[in-house]
Design a protein around this motif. Structure first.
Motif, PDB file in Angstrom:
ATOM      1  N   LYS A  31       1.666 -13.813  -0.482  1.00  0.00           N
ATOM      2  CA  LYS A  31       0.715 -13.532   0.604  1.00  0.00           C
ATOM      3  C   LYS A  31       0.005 -12.193   0.403  1.00  0.00           C
ATOM      4  O   LYS A  31      -1.176 -12.071   0.677  1.00  0.00           O
ATOM      5  CB  LYS A  31       1.448 -13.522   1.957  1.00  0.00           C
ATOM      6  CG  LYS A  31       2.147 -14.838   2.302  1.00  0.00           C
ATOM      7  CD  LYS A  31       1.181 -15.996   2.397  1.00  0.00           C
ATOM      8  CE  LYS A  31       1.906 -17.290   2.740  1.00  0.00           C
ATOM      9  NZ  LYS A  31       0.997 -18.459   2.677  1.00  0.00           N
ATOM     10  N   ARG A  32       0.762 -11.191  -0.032  1.00  0.00           N
ATOM     11  CA  ARG A  32       0.171  -9.860  -0.245  1.00  0.00           C
ATOM     12  C   ARG A  32      -0.196  -9.753  -1.732  1.00  0.00           C
ATOM     13  O   ARG A  32       0.666  -9.702  -2.600  1.00  0.00           O
ATOM     14  CB  ARG A  32       1.140  -8.758   0.167  1.00  0.00           C
ATOM     15  CG  ARG A  32       1.460  -8.784   1.671  1.00  0.00           C
ATOM     16  CD  ARG A  32       2.303  -7.585   2.081  1.00  0.00           C
ATOM     17  NE  ARG A  32       1.640  -6.317   1.832  1.00  0.00           N
ATOM     18  CZ  ARG A  32       0.692  -5.787   2.605  1.00  0.00           C
ATOM     19  NH1 ARG A  32       0.291  -6.431   3.707  1.00  0.00           N
ATOM     20  NH2 ARG A  32       0.151  -4.610   2.309  1.00  0.00           N
ATOM     21  N   GLN A  78      -7.036 -13.943   0.230  1.00  0.00           N
ATOM     22  CA  GLN A  78      -7.298 -12.567   0.648  1.00  0.00           C
ATOM     23  C   GLN A  78      -6.435 -11.605  -0.162  1.00  0.00           C
ATOM     24  O   GLN A  78      -5.323 -11.937  -0.575  1.00  0.00           O
ATOM     25  CB  GLN A  78      -7.020 -12.399   2.138  1.00  0.00           C
ATOM     26  CG  GLN A  78      -7.966 -13.206   3.025  1.00  0.00           C
ATOM     27  CD  GLN A  78      -7.748 -12.939   4.503  1.00  0.00           C
ATOM     28  OE1 GLN A  78      -6.677 -12.522   4.923  1.00  0.00           O
ATOM     29  NE2 GLN A  78      -8.782 -13.178   5.289  1.00  0.00           N
ATOM     30  N   VAL A  80      -4.908  -7.434  -0.686  1.00  0.00           N
ATOM     31  CA  VAL A  80      -4.609  -6.177   0.010  1.00  0.00           C
ATOM     32  C   VAL A  80      -4.948  -4.978  -0.870  1.00  0.00           C
ATOM     33  O   VAL A  80      -4.912  -3.834  -0.422  1.00  0.00           O
ATOM     34  CB  VAL A  80      -3.135  -6.112   0.446  1.00  0.00           C
ATOM     35  CG1 VAL A  80      -2.819  -7.212   1.442  1.00  0.00           C
ATOM     36  CG2 VAL A  80      -2.188  -6.199  -0.762  1.00  0.00           C
ATOM     37  N   LEU A 128       1.351  -0.628  -1.282  1.00  0.00           N
ATOM     38  CA  LEU A 128       0.789  -1.811  -0.615  1.00  0.00           C
ATOM     39  C   LEU A 128       1.797  -2.959  -0.531  1.00  0.00           C
ATOM     40  O   LEU A 128       1.521  -3.990   0.075  1.00  0.00           O
ATOM     41  CB  LEU A 128      -0.469  -2.282  -1.348  1.00  0.00           C
ATOM     42  CG  LEU A 128      -1.655  -1.305  -1.300  1.00  0.00           C
ATOM     43  CD1 LEU A 128      -2.766  -1.757  -2.234  1.00  0.00           C
ATOM     44  CD2 LEU A 128      -2.184  -1.175   0.130  1.00  0.00           C
ATOM     45  N   GLN A 129       2.955  -2.780  -1.176  1.00  0.00           N
ATOM     46  CA  GLN A 129       4.043  -3.765  -1.138  1.00  0.00           C
ATOM     47  C   GLN A 129       3.555  -5.186  -1.455  1.00  0.00           C
ATOM     48  O   GLN A 129       3.753  -6.126  -0.683  1.00  0.00           O
ATOM     49  CB  GLN A 129       4.736  -3.746   0.223  1.00  0.00           C
ATOM     50  CG  GLN A 129       5.361  -2.406   0.572  1.00  0.00           C
ATOM     51  CD  GLN A 129       6.054  -2.429   1.922  1.00  0.00           C
ATOM     52  OE1 GLN A 129       5.479  -2.854   2.929  1.00  0.00           O
ATOM     53  NE2 GLN A 129       7.296  -1.965   1.949  1.00  0.00           N
ATOM     54  N   PRO A 130       2.930  -5.356  -2.625  1.00  0.00           N
ATOM     55  CA  PRO A 130       2.396  -6.687  -2.968  1.00  0.00           C
ATOM     56  C   PRO A 130       3.490  -7.687  -3.330  1.00  0.00           C
ATOM     57  O   PRO A 130       4.531  -7.325  -3.882  1.00  0.00           O
ATOM     58  CB  PRO A 130       1.506  -6.393  -4.165  1.00  0.00           C
ATOM     59  CG  PRO A 130       2.153  -5.209  -4.820  1.00  0.00           C
ATOM     60  CD  PRO A 130       2.674  -4.368  -3.683  1.00  0.00           C
ATOM     61  N   ASP A 131       3.224  -8.950  -3.023  1.00  0.00           N
ATOM     62  CA  ASP A 131       4.094 -10.039  -3.496  1.00  0.00           C
ATOM     63  C   ASP A 131       3.783 -10.343  -4.954  1.00  0.00           C
ATOM     64  O   ASP A 131       4.633 -10.844  -5.686  1.00  0.00           O
ATOM     65  CB  ASP A 131       3.869 -11.308  -2.665  1.00  0.00           C
ATOM     66  CG  ASP A 131       4.235 -11.116  -1.203  1.00  0.00           C
ATOM     67  OD1 ASP A 131       5.223 -10.411  -0.927  1.00  0.00           O
ATOM     68  OD2 ASP A 131       3.523 -11.669  -0.340  1.00  0.00           O
TER      69      ASP A 131
END
Length: 309
Positions: A48-49, A67, A69, A102-105
């Protein structure tokens, strides 16, 4: 009756879970993909991220409706919807501090990011590698991202548009002999047919005079600039892709074309020295590859029309 009620209730719960997961069972089974670097990456669920490090992949994600981030740092204007999205560097100079914050997945990056993979993994980042070395690589990257983000049908439509464009131009053999220079002045490199821009040239109907040039070890798809060989080949058109400071690079290239070695070439005398838009040709433009094909074919046809006069 009680057994029937229990069965109906279980069925409703299963349907609800299916709908909640967007029509897939990926939340229960997880997702494993093989990226364009041959790496296997596993996710518990659809990411999601999302952080993306190249403009081409950003274009593709936008087209898929994904989307982000974090987006690549670029001086080129972006859509209004992306202006507030933090910039995180690029595949060559990623801002790891910003990316981690940003703690991306998942981090989406091109093959040039492979040198940073070890550091990324040490920071707990999951990276999926795409590629843009050719039109087929771009199609594969779109398909890969479609699978990763549960957008397979949209990805199929986008790939179909590229296939249609390639098919259209495959019938166009302009017989225009071209050379593609990438860089600035005498330090420029020559794009081979195995480069992204060389592939676009071929698929748009042009002939690359550098087909027999020797590839550089450190720059796959490119060769050193050989003034002697270019003079001997005498191309109909010289395409130039600038990088870094566009104005300064353009100035250096114009100066090169005015030297005695270059000014007597057909391309220079006939004013067929064409600067290609960097956003479409300096690197993979993702789904905008269709625009690159259109642009190249249009320029080739202009040159051919002048040759017939």
């Amino acid at each position: 009756m009680r057994k029937l009620f229990s069965y109906v209730l279980s069925l409703c719960l299963l349907v609800g879970l299916f709908a909640f997961n967007g029509g897939t069972a990926e939340a229960a089974t997880g997702l494993t993909i093989k990226d364009l670097a041959g790496r296997t990456v596993t996710f518990d669920r659809t990411p999601k991220r999302v952080v993306v490090l190249s403009p081409g992949d950003l274009h593709t994600l936008q087209a898929l409706g994904v989307q982000v981030v974090g987006r690549p740092t670029s001086a080129t204007p972006v859509d209004a919807s992306l202006q507030s999205v933090p910039q995180v560097g690029n595949i060559h100079q990623p801002n790891f501090e910003k990316i981690v914050s940003l703690q991306p997945d998942v981090v989406i990056a091109g093959t040039s990011f492979l040198g940073h993979i070890q550091k990324a993994q040490s920071l707990g980042l999951k990276v999926v590698i795409t590629s843009g070395s050719s039109v087929n690589d771009i199609k594969s990257s779109i398909t890969l991202l479609g699978k990763l983000f549960n957008k397979a049908q949209k990805a199929k439509v986008l790939v179909g548009k590229i296939d249609s464009k390639v098919k259209k131009y495959s019938k166009t053999k302009t017989k225009v002999r071209a050379v593609i220079l990438f860089g600035s002045g005498a330090s420029s490199l020559v794009a081979l047919p195995t480069s992204f821009s060389g592939d676009v040239l071929a698929k748009a109907g042009g002939e690359n005079i550098a087909a027999s040039f020797s590839q550089l070890k450190d720059y796959p798809g490119y060769a050193n600039l050989s003034t002697e060989r270019i003079i001997a080949s005498n191309p109909d058109v010289i395409f130039i892709i600038t990088h870094a400071n566009h104005a300064e690079t353009k100035k250096a290239m114009i100066k090169l074309m005015s030297t005695s070695s270059w000014r007597n070439l057909k391309a220079v005398k006939n004013k067929n020295v064409i600067f290609l838009p960097s956003e479409l040709f300096a690197a993979s433009p993702g789904v905008k590859i269709t625009n690159a094909l259109d642009h190249m074919n249009k320029e080739l046809l202009k040159v051919r029309a002048k040759m017939k006069k």
